[in-house]
Scaffold this motif. Structure first.
Motif, mmCIF file in Angstrom:
data_model
loop_
_atom_site.group_PDB
_atom_site.id
_atom_site.type_symbol
_atom_site.label_atom_id
_atom_site.label_comp_id
_atom_site.label_asym_id
_atom_site.label_seq_id
_atom_site.Cartn_x
_atom_site.Cartn_y
_atom_site.Cartn_z
ATOM 1 N N MET A 121 0.842 -1.170 0.000
ATOM 2 C CA MET A 121 0.000 0.000 0.000
ATOM 3 C C MET A 121 0.894 1.243 0.000
ATOM 4 O O MET A 121 1.793 1.377 0.811
ATOM 5 C CB MET A 121 -0.885 -0.021 1.262
ATOM 6 N N GLU A 122 0.644 2.131 -0.930
ATOM 7 C CA GLU A 122 1.398 3.376 -1.027
ATOM 8 C C GLU A 122 0.717 4.446 -0.180
ATOM 9 O O GLU A 122 -0.390 4.876 -0.484
ATOM 10 C CB GLU A 122 1.470 3.833 -2.485
ATOM 11 N N VAL A 123 1.377 4.846 0.888
ATOM 12 C CA VAL A 123 0.816 5.824 1.815
ATOM 13 C C VAL A 123 1.705 7.059 1.832
ATOM 14 O O VAL A 123 2.933 6.965 1.848
ATOM 15 C CB VAL A 123 0.711 5.227 3.244
ATOM 16 N N LYS A 124 1.062 8.203 1.838
ATOM 17 C CA LYS A 124 1.781 9.468 1.913
ATOM 18 C C LYS A 124 1.713 9.973 3.358
ATOM 19 O O LYS A 124 0.656 9.942 3.971
ATOM 20 C CB LYS A 124 1.127 10.474 0.967
ATOM 21 N N VAL A 125 2.835 10.415 3.886
ATOM 22 C CA VAL A 125 2.887 10.973 5.237
ATOM 23 C C VAL A 125 2.946 12.490 5.119
ATOM 24 O O VAL A 125 3.830 13.034 4.458
ATOM 25 C CB VAL A 125 4.107 10.444 6.025
ATOM 26 N N LEU A 126 1.971 13.154 5.734
ATOM 27 C CA LEU A 126 1.920 14.614 5.739
ATOM 28 C C LEU A 126 2.017 15.122 7.174
ATOM 29 O O LEU A 126 1.452 14.523 8.078
ATOM 30 C CB LEU A 126 0.615 15.109 5.113
#
Length: 104
Positions: A1-6
């Motif tokens: 799963m490609e998750v972006k951390v903001l």
């Protein structure tokens, strides 16, 4: 799963406060090491966003918040739509009731 951390503005401000405090009380090298540890720990969320434990002190908030721990700091975040949004970097040596101030 490609998750972006903001990182929220609040969490970035808290990182700056941590850096400033340790730069003054210890040294800039110590401050960089602490910040680096926090940031590197947050990268774990990219591959496993549900790794964190549900934060029991903010269950009354509209989102489900989770946290991971690095040294004395809780990295508090929420996850939805493939985004892990870090909302707070909380020093665990503080009064836990301050967590109630989490806002987005």
């Amino acid at each position: 799963m490609e998750v972006k951390v903001l990182w929220s503005d609040t969490s970035l401000f808290q990182l700056q406060e941590i850096f400033d405090y340790y730069s003054f009380k210890a040294s800039p090298n110590v401050a960089r090491k602490i910040i680096k540890g926090i940031v590197e720990k947050s990268i774990l969320l990219e591959s496993n966003p549900l790794i964190g434990v549900k934060e029991p002190l903010v269950v009354d908030k509209p989102f489900e918040y989770r946290f991971i721990v690095e040294s004395n700091y809780k990295i508090i975040y929420r996850f939805n739509d493939k985004i892990a949004r870090i909302v707070s970097v909380f020093d665990c040596r503080q009064n836990p009731q301050k967590l109630d101030r989490i806002e987005e």
